[in-house]
Design a protein around this motif. Structure first.
Motif, PDB file in Angstrom:
ATOM      1  N   GLU A  27      -6.200  -4.066   6.919  1.00 14.60           N
ATOM      2  CA  GLU A  27      -6.764  -3.901   8.261  1.00 14.60           C
ATOM      3  C   GLU A  27      -8.143  -4.546   8.387  1.00 14.60           C
ATOM      4  OE1 GLU A  27      -7.495  -0.271  11.444  1.00 14.60           O
ATOM      5  OE2 GLU A  27      -7.817   0.121   9.314  1.00 14.60           O
ATOM      6  N   THR A  28      -9.019  -4.305   7.403  1.00 19.69           N
ATOM      7  CA  THR A  28     -10.371  -4.862   7.487  1.00 19.69           C
ATOM      8  C   THR A  28     -10.373  -6.370   7.227  1.00 19.69           C
ATOM      9  OG1 THR A  28     -10.704  -4.061   5.207  1.00 19.69           O
ATOM     10  CG2 THR A  28     -11.618  -2.731   7.004  1.00 19.69           C
ATOM     11  N   ARG A  32      -9.321  -7.852  10.471  1.00 20.92           N
ATOM     12  CA  ARG A  32     -10.405  -7.691  11.444  1.00 20.92           C
ATOM     13  C   ARG A  32     -11.454  -8.787  11.273  1.00 20.92           C
ATOM     14  NH1 ARG A  32     -14.603  -2.502  12.002  1.00 20.92           N
ATOM     15  NH2 ARG A  32     -15.895  -3.431  13.645  1.00 20.92           N
TER      16      ARG A  32
END
Length: 323
Positions: free
Chosen positions: A180-181, A184
């Protein structure tokens, strides 16, 4: 796929020529070379090689002599460290690694995203693991306001110098620590040369299914580390997976890094290799030895034998004869 080794594992105990000869004898065909930051510069000092053409030529000849290619330069550091001198040191290491990669024709540099402090007046990094109380959310906002412009500018610099892949190792303690990061940072910088160095050992202890994560990151995996993690069922059940116990205190930890095959069985590793093949990854599988229960030599040689058995070396078939 190509069998590789992160070759800083022997530190200063083996000269580069001897190391490459030894790895070649094991059937390894490529290496990931430490070029600054935490991996160090024992086998490769970019600033020195960039300033001396003869030393650069001798460096390249050592690889050619041993029939070994360089698949990536490893320069894991924290270039957004709140201590400005520390940040500058890691930044300069990364810049030199990029410039050396350009000279060598290497397209991948492996790195950490880094982690700032909690404000402009911080002295040490501050890794946030929750969104409440609300001040933690404020810290995250500040950190990403530092991280995004830094990597947008630095990734642009890398691309200008031929580095098509910055492979961020998703590692707890840094702002990019999971899929996820990673996604992002890639989205918010808008830089397509930002992708993942997929090290399953860091994901397993977070409770992430690595084969599923590979599919979720399809097309965005730029490098792969072959390293395993074993979960201590008792310690995890008693205290969870977060631990500050020293890595050498294995019996007290909920998990420890292991040589591949000593944390997860071959089914999980075969699932990961199949997921990589399914999603089009045909790059290096780079063994990283961080097993505190085995010597480097034994751990590496067991890892090479294990990976030869589970890796898929030939490209995905262009057609299916029975369909």
């Amino acid at each position: 796929m190509q069998l590789s080794v992160l070759c800083n594992l022997f530190g200063k105990s083996m000269e580069l020529d001897d190391l490459l000869s030894y790895l070649h004898s094991l059937g390894v065909t490529a290496v990931e070379v430490g070029a600054g930051g935490y991996p160090g510069k024992n086998q490769c000092d970019p600033a020195l090689l960039l300033s001396d053409e003869r030393k650069l030529e001798a460096f390249q000849e050592t690889f050619a002599k041993n029939e070994m290619s360089i698949c990536a330069l490893a320069c894991h550091g924290n270039p957004v460290h709140p201590n400005k001198s520390e940040a500058e040191r890691y930044h300069n290491d990364f810049v030199n690694a990029v410039l050396l990669a350009e000279k060598l024709g290497v397209k991948t540099v492996v790195a950490f995203s880094g982690c700032p402090g909690d404000s402009e007046s911080s002295k040490l990094p501050n890794w946030v693991t929750c969104s409440w109380p609300p001040e933690y959310g404020e810290i995250l906002k500040y950190q990403w306001s530092v991280l995004v412009p830094y990597w947008k500018k630095t990734a642009s610099f890398a691309l200008e110098h031929g580095v098509e892949r910055i492979a961020f190792e998703m590692h707890p303690g840094f702002c990019v620590y999971n899929p996820e990061t990673l996604l992002r940072l890639r989205e918010q910088t808008g830089m397509s040369n930002i992708g993942a160095n997929f090290d399953p050992s860091h994901l397993i202890w977070q409770g992430i299914d690595p084969a599923l994560a590979i599919r979720n990151l399809a097309g965005k995996i730029y490098h792969f580390h072959a390293k395993d993690t074993v979960i201590d069922t008792y310690n995890r059940a008693a205290n969870g997976v977060l631990s500050t116990a020293h890595y050498g205190n294995e019996a007290a930890r909920p998990w420890i890094f292991r040589t591949v095959g000593y944390g997860s069985d071959d089914k999980l590793w075969k699932d990961m290799m199949s997921a990589l093949q399914m999603t089009g990854y045909n790059g290096p599988i780079s063994i990283e030895h961080e097993d505190s229960l085995m010597t480097v030599k034994e751990g590496l040689e067991k890892a090479v034998a294990f990976m030869k058995d589970v890796m898929i070396f030939e490209p995905k078939p262009g057609s299916i004869s029975w369909a």
